[in-house]
Design an enzyme around this catalytic site. Sequence first.
Site, short mmCIF file in Angstrom:
data_model
loop_
_atom_site.label_atom_id
_atom_site.label_comp_id
_atom_site.label_asym_id
_atom_site.label_seq_id
_atom_site.Cartn_x
_atom_site.Cartn_y
_atom_site.Cartn_z
N SER A 1 0.67 -1.14 0.02
CA SER A 1 0.00 0.03 0.06
C SER A 1 0.86 1.16 0.17
O SER A 1 1.69 1.43 0.76
CB SER A 1 -0.82 0.10 1.11
OG SER A 1 -1.20 1.19 1.55
N HIS B 1 -1.64 -1.62 -3.78
CA HIS B 1 -2.78 -1.36 -3.19
C HIS B 1 -2.97 0.24 -3.14
O HIS B 1 -2.10 0.69 -2.56
CB HIS B 1 -2.87 -2.18 -2.01
CG HIS B 1 -4.24 -1.94 -1.03
ND1 HIS B 1 -5.05 -2.98 -1.21
CD2 HIS B 1 -4.49 -1.23 -0.18
CE1 HIS B 1 -5.87 -2.74 -0.34
NE2 HIS B 1 -5.58 -1.63 0.46
N ASP C 1 -5.52 -6.91 5.00
CA ASP C 1 -5.08 -5.40 5.25
C ASP C 1 -5.41 -4.95 6.28
O ASP C 1 -6.29 -4.73 6.99
CB ASP C 1 -6.02 -4.77 4.09
CG ASP C 1 -5.73 -3.39 3.79
OD1 ASP C 1 -4.75 -3.05 4.30
OD2 ASP C 1 -6.41 -2.67 3.28
N MET D 1 -10.64 -6.80 6.41
CA MET D 1 -9.98 -5.82 6.87
C MET D 1 -9.38 -6.37 8.45
O MET D 1 -10.44 -6.98 9.26
CB MET D 1 -10.73 -4.72 7.23
CG MET D 1 -11.08 -3.80 6.16
SD MET D 1 -9.62 -3.23 5.40
CE MET D 1 -8.77 -2.31 6.62
N MET E 1 -9.64 7.03 0.48
CA MET E 1 -10.21 7.52 1.66
C MET E 1 -10.95 8.93 1.64
O MET E 1 -10.31 9.72 1.35
CB MET E 1 -9.30 7.79 3.09
CG MET E 1 -8.51 6.29 3.27
SD MET E 1 -7.41 6.42 4.45
CE MET E 1 -6.60 4.86 4.56
N HIS F 1 -8.89 0.25 -3.43
CA HIS F 1 -9.52 -0.02 -2.04
C HIS F 1 -10.27 1.21 -1.83
O HIS F 1 -9.84 2.03 -1.23
CB HIS F 1 -8.84 -0.58 -0.97
CG HIS F 1 -9.29 -0.85 0.38
ND1 HIS F 1 -8.60 -0.82 1.68
CD2 HIS F 1 -10.65 -1.09 0.61
CE1 HIS F 1 -9.29 -1.16 2.56
NE2 HIS F 1 -10.56 -1.26 1.99
N MET G 1 -12.70 3.39 0.60
CA MET G 1 -13.15 3.47 1.72
C MET G 1 -13.74 4.81 1.79
O MET G 1 -13.56 5.55 2.26
CB MET G 1 -11.95 3.28 2.57
CG MET G 1 -11.38 2.13 3.01
SD MET G 1 -9.84 2.05 3.91
CE MET G 1 -8.61 2.50 2.52
N GLY H 1 -0.23 1.71 9.77
CA GLY H 1 0.42 1.59 10.99
C GLY H 1 -0.24 1.12 12.45
O GLY H 1 0.40 1.12 13.44
N ASP I 1 -5.29 3.09 -1.10
CA ASP I 1 -6.13 3.13 -0.15
C ASP I 1 -6.89 4.52 -0.44
O ASP I 1 -6.37 5.57 -0.02
CB ASP I 1 -5.27 3.17 1.18
CG ASP I 1 -4.95 1.74 1.63
OD1 ASP I 1 -5.98 1.06 1.53
OD2 ASP I 1 -3.84 1.46 1.86
N GLY J 1 -1.98 -4.18 9.42
CA GLY J 1 -1.04 -4.35 10.57
C GLY J 1 -0.10 -5.69 10.00
O GLY J 1 0.26 -6.31 11.11
#
Length: 217
Positions: free
Chosen positions: A10, A35, A173, A139, A39, A68, A70, A147, A37, A175
């Site tokens: 990502s 990937h 996705d 998720m 948002m 992805h 979100m 993080g 992200d 951690g």
Amino acid sequence: MSISQIIAPSVLNANFLELGKSLAAIEKGGAELIHLDIMDGHFVPNISFGPGIAENIKKGTSVPLDCHLMISNPENYVDAFAKAGAHYICIHAETTFHLDRLLHRIVELGCKPAVSINPATPVESILNVLDIVDMVLIMSVNPGFGGQSLIPYTLDKIKRLRDLKPSMNIQIDGGIKLDNIQLAQEAGANIFVVGSAIFNTPNPEATCRQFVDKIKK
Ligand code: DX5
Ligand code: ZN
């Protein structure tokens, strides 16, 4: 049938001033999917970037893009991400009243449809669309930030889904680190999103390669 084991870095935590270098590093490091992200500050409490940046990233790499989303009202944006060159377009089941319709729209646009669920959303909520999608994203953190630490019960959801659908692409996705990726693989995930654990290291190319070596052996 064996399913491919893939690292999908990502770029959320990459240095956007040097994005070209970051893309080259993960490409050389063995990334098979990138990937993105997306948002919106509404579905998740953070804002990242939109289809314009995705289109630029597409020009900067030959690795397929995994978008992805979100975002609230994803139906208003799938056309733009398809136009930007997305390979996968992944929708959160929590964000639309008409998941079936939207996944079919993604197919019509020539992209691979994927569905994602938050940690607290049960696997049961997407059972009816498993025959439509090419990938399920489980998720393993609450979406919004890179993080964070993996939430262990999400691995049980992956196990359940793997038992239900042995051939499904199951993406995890959030951690993922060098010291827990094997747990995720044992649970049944085969596509691994890795953000900070690659980009917060001095040599993202070498780190990406370490992740690839861990899952391919
Ligand atoms: C979280 C995002 C993830 C995340 C991955 O909302 O969907 O892709 O940024 O980053 P790490 O690997 O740092 O958890
Ligand atoms: Zn993500």
